[in-house]
Design an enzyme around this catalytic site. Structure first.
Site, short mmCIF file in Angstrom:
data_model
loop_
_atom_site.label_atom_id
_atom_site.label_comp_id
_atom_site.label_asym_id
_atom_site.label_seq_id
_atom_site.Cartn_x
_atom_site.Cartn_y
_atom_site.Cartn_z
N GLU A 127 0.80 -1.24 0.00
CA GLU A 127 0.00 0.00 0.00
C GLU A 127 0.83 1.28 0.00
O GLU A 127 0.56 2.20 0.78
CB GLU A 127 -0.98 -0.02 1.19
CG GLU A 127 -1.91 -1.21 1.15
CD GLU A 127 -2.85 -1.31 2.35
OE1 GLU A 127 -2.85 -0.40 3.19
OE2 GLU A 127 -3.57 -2.30 2.42
N GLU A 154 -6.41 -10.42 -1.25
CA GLU A 154 -7.21 -10.18 -0.03
C GLU A 154 -8.70 -10.11 -0.37
O GLU A 154 -9.44 -9.27 0.12
CB GLU A 154 -6.77 -8.86 0.63
CG GLU A 154 -5.29 -8.84 0.97
CD GLU A 154 -4.85 -7.58 1.72
OE1 GLU A 154 -5.72 -6.85 2.25
OE2 GLU A 154 -3.64 -7.34 1.79
N HIS A 204 -10.64 -5.84 -2.31
CA HIS A 204 -11.71 -5.65 -1.32
C HIS A 204 -12.84 -4.95 -2.09
O HIS A 204 -12.76 -3.75 -2.38
CB HIS A 204 -11.22 -4.78 -0.16
CG HIS A 204 -10.13 -5.43 0.64
ND1 HIS A 204 -10.35 -6.57 1.38
CD2 HIS A 204 -8.82 -5.12 0.80
CE1 HIS A 204 -9.22 -6.93 1.98
NE2 HIS A 204 -8.28 -6.07 1.63
N ASN A 236 1.97 -5.14 -3.20
CA ASN A 236 0.55 -5.42 -2.91
C ASN A 236 -0.19 -4.12 -2.62
O ASN A 236 0.30 -3.27 -1.88
CB ASN A 236 0.51 -6.34 -1.68
CG ASN A 236 -0.87 -6.89 -1.36
OD1 ASN A 236 -1.54 -7.44 -2.24
ND2 ASN A 236 -1.30 -6.75 -0.11
N ASP A 294 -12.46 -10.06 -0.72
CA ASP A 294 -13.75 -10.16 -0.03
C ASP A 294 -14.71 -9.26 -0.79
O ASP A 294 -14.30 -8.26 -1.39
CB ASP A 294 -13.67 -9.83 1.47
CG ASP A 294 -12.92 -8.56 1.81
OD1 ASP A 294 -12.85 -7.64 0.96
OD2 ASP A 294 -12.42 -8.44 2.94
O1 9MR Z 1 -7.49 -7.78 8.51
C1 9MR Z 1 -6.51 -7.00 9.15
C2 9MR Z 1 -7.06 -6.46 10.47
O2 9MR Z 1 -7.24 -7.54 11.37
C3 9MR Z 1 -6.13 -5.44 11.04
O3 9MR Z 1 -6.72 -4.84 12.19
C4 9MR Z 1 -5.81 -4.38 10.00
C5 9MR Z 1 -4.85 -3.36 10.54
O4 9MR Z 1 -4.71 -2.29 9.69
O5 9MR Z 1 -5.26 -4.99 8.85
C6 9MR Z 1 -6.14 -5.86 8.25
O6 9MR Z 1 -5.59 -6.40 7.08
C7 9MR Z 1 -5.28 -5.44 6.06
C8 9MR Z 1 -4.10 -5.97 5.29
O7 9MR Z 1 -3.04 -6.24 6.17
C9 9MR Z 1 -3.67 -4.99 4.21
N1 9MR Z 1 -4.76 -4.63 3.35
C10 9MR Z 1 -5.99 -4.22 4.01
C11 9MR Z 1 -6.40 -5.25 5.04
C12 9MR Z 1 -7.74 -4.88 5.65
O8 9MR Z 1 -7.64 -3.71 6.36
#
Ligand code: 9MR
Length: 457
Positions: A161, A266, A239, A203, A268
């Site tokens: 990101e 990722e 997402h 990513n 969903d």
């Molecule tokens: O799913 C993850 C969540 O449990 C955490 O709290 C969060 C922290 O920022 O990160 C989420 O996973 C993220 C992933 O690492 C990167 N892309 C976005 C995902 C959803 O926020």
């Protein structure tokens, strides 16, 4: 034999019976070959199907049963991030990361490492650093974590990101970005040195369709490939709500055309069109040879970070949802189809046809490779220089009537129907003698008979 009405009717009866028998045979064959799990069905297409999991849920037998049964790849949802693995500077903690890794490896699954550097989920000590101190701490983090997992992970999200949302197409501001624009390539080089066997990925989210942000990433990947910065794959987080963007497959294809793998990392999908959306994503990935796998971001709706949106394949009790069935069916169908198309009525094929290079003016030649389905296509056009270098090129294609270009990349175009001319953009006009470059476009209608011709400009 004279065709009497009697013999016609007898023939018809025999044909019907034959068709019925054949139909039954086909059904049995299909049932025997269809895989019954996501991982199994994906494997029949040469791909993986994965899930993000949490170490804290490995005591939940419903969760673990689904994990072990359905998925062939695992991502740690949080356990391999910087705050988890290096809570104090220079002190590494792999307890939960290793639990996720071992759960996967002990059950015959592979692991996508996620994520070495990210502006979020940094430990407090790193958030307080800047400049060369932060740079060296970040690179040390990459080196240490990738070394710990050397030989054990299939791929790493080396950087997560790093691009800005919106129209700039540029980098996101962050403490890491402020250490200098080369922080991403430094991270990839450090990761390669630490684990030469892992695929190294960039990513991001909101990069699923062709837009300013994904084009920013695309330009970075192209630059890395041209300068030999080690990068092997691009992750599209996906997402989504309801459906992937209409140019999802074209976007996957344009990254693949740069010579990197693409993974849906990722996935969903919220919204009432969820089941169709999951099918469309699956089919788009299956349509691109270098789209090597799909990972969903959690197992049950109750495991999702998108609380209340129910965006996953299993309900809170672990039951398979309609979205699950639509993914499984799409995987078992193999082949390709148009994302967003009607899977019930669309018969699809992927054909790659390459027209012979045109004799042209001697300056350059153009050939097209076509990925077509019922009602649409993605064309990749290769522009090859002759015995002299090119300092600009122009390709002309003839689109059949009824065909419209809906998106293109790595060239500027004169229109979207009929005779279309394509000119190089700033970064691909210079082609060495004997060398080549590519551009591409997506269209509705037929991509047959494009007959590209090329001239130096
Ligand atoms: O799913 C993850 C969540 O449990 C955490 O709290 C969060 C922290 O920022 O990160 C989420 O996973 C993220 C992933 O690492 C990167 N892309 C976005 C995902 C959803 O926020």
């Amino acid at each position: 034999m004279e065709l009497t009405s009697r013999s016609v009717s007898r023939t018809a009866i025999v044909s019907t019976a034959l068709a019925a028998a054949l139909g039954a045979t086909l059904l049995v064959t299909t049932a025997a070959n269809a895989a019954t799990t996501l991982g199994g069905a994906a494997a029949q297409t040469g791909r993986y199907f994965g899930a993000a999991i949490a170490a804290g849920k490995l005591g939940d037998s419903t969760y673990v049963n689904i994990l072990n049964r359905e998925f062939s790849m695992v991502t740690a949802e949080n356990e391999m991030k910087w705050d988890a693995t290096e809570p104090n500077r220079g002190q590494f903690n792999y307890t939960n990361g290793d639990r996720v890794l071992n759960q996967a490896l002990n059950n015959g699954k592979r692991v996508r490492g996620h994520a070495l550097l990210w502006h979020q989920q940094q430990p407090g000590w790193a958030q307080g650093l800047s400049g060369s101190t932060l740079r060296s701490a970040a690179i040390n983090h990459v080196t240490q974590v990738a070394t710990h997992y050397r030989g054990k992970v299939y791929a790493w999200d080396v950087v997560n990101e790093a691009f800005a949302d919106g129209s700039s197409g540029g980098r996101r501001d962050s403490n890491l970005q402020r250490t200098g624009n080369d922080w991403i390539e430094a991270a990839f080089r450090a990761a390669r040195a630490a684990d030469p066997g892992a695929k190294l990925c960039y990513n991001d989210y909101n990069t699923d369709g062709i837009n300013a942000k994904s084009t920013g990433v695309y330009n970075m990947v192209r630059d890395f490939k041209s300068r030999g910065v080690p990068i092997d794959c691009v992750g599209l987080q996906s997402h989504l709500t309801n459906s992937p963007p209409g140019d999802y497959q074209a976007n996957i294809q344009r990254f693949a055309d740069l010579g990197v793998d693409v993974q849906i990392t990722e996935l969903d999908i919220a919204g009432s069109n969820q089941a169709n959306g999951f099918a469309a994503v699956t089919k788009a990935c299956l349509a691109v040879a270098r789209c090597t796998g799909i990972t969903v971001w959690g197992i049950r709706d109750s495991d999702s970070w998108r609380t209340g949106e129910n965006p996953l394949l299993f309900d809170g009790s672990g039951n398979k949802k309609a979205a699950y069935t639509s993914v499984l069916n799409a995987l078992n169908a193999g082949g390709t189809t148009v994302p967003g198309g009607d899977p019930g009525t669309t018969t699809t094929t992927t054909t790659t046809t390459t027209t012979p290079p045109d004799p042209g003016s001697g300056d350059c030649t153009a050939s097209v490779s076509l990925n077509a389905w019922n009602g649409g296509f993605v064309a990749t056009v290769k522009v090859a220089a002759g015995s002299s270098a090119l300092n600009g090129w122009k390709v002309t294609t003839s689109l059949p009537s009824g065909t419209t270009v809906t998106g293109s990349w790595s060239a500027s175009r004169s229109g979207d129907t009929g005779t279309v001319t394509w000119s190089n953009v700033d970064y691909n006009g210079s082609v060495a003698a004997g060398g080549s470059t590519e551009f591409g476009f997506q269209g509705t209608g037929s991509g047959d008979g494009l007959s590209p011709t090329c001239a130096a400009a």
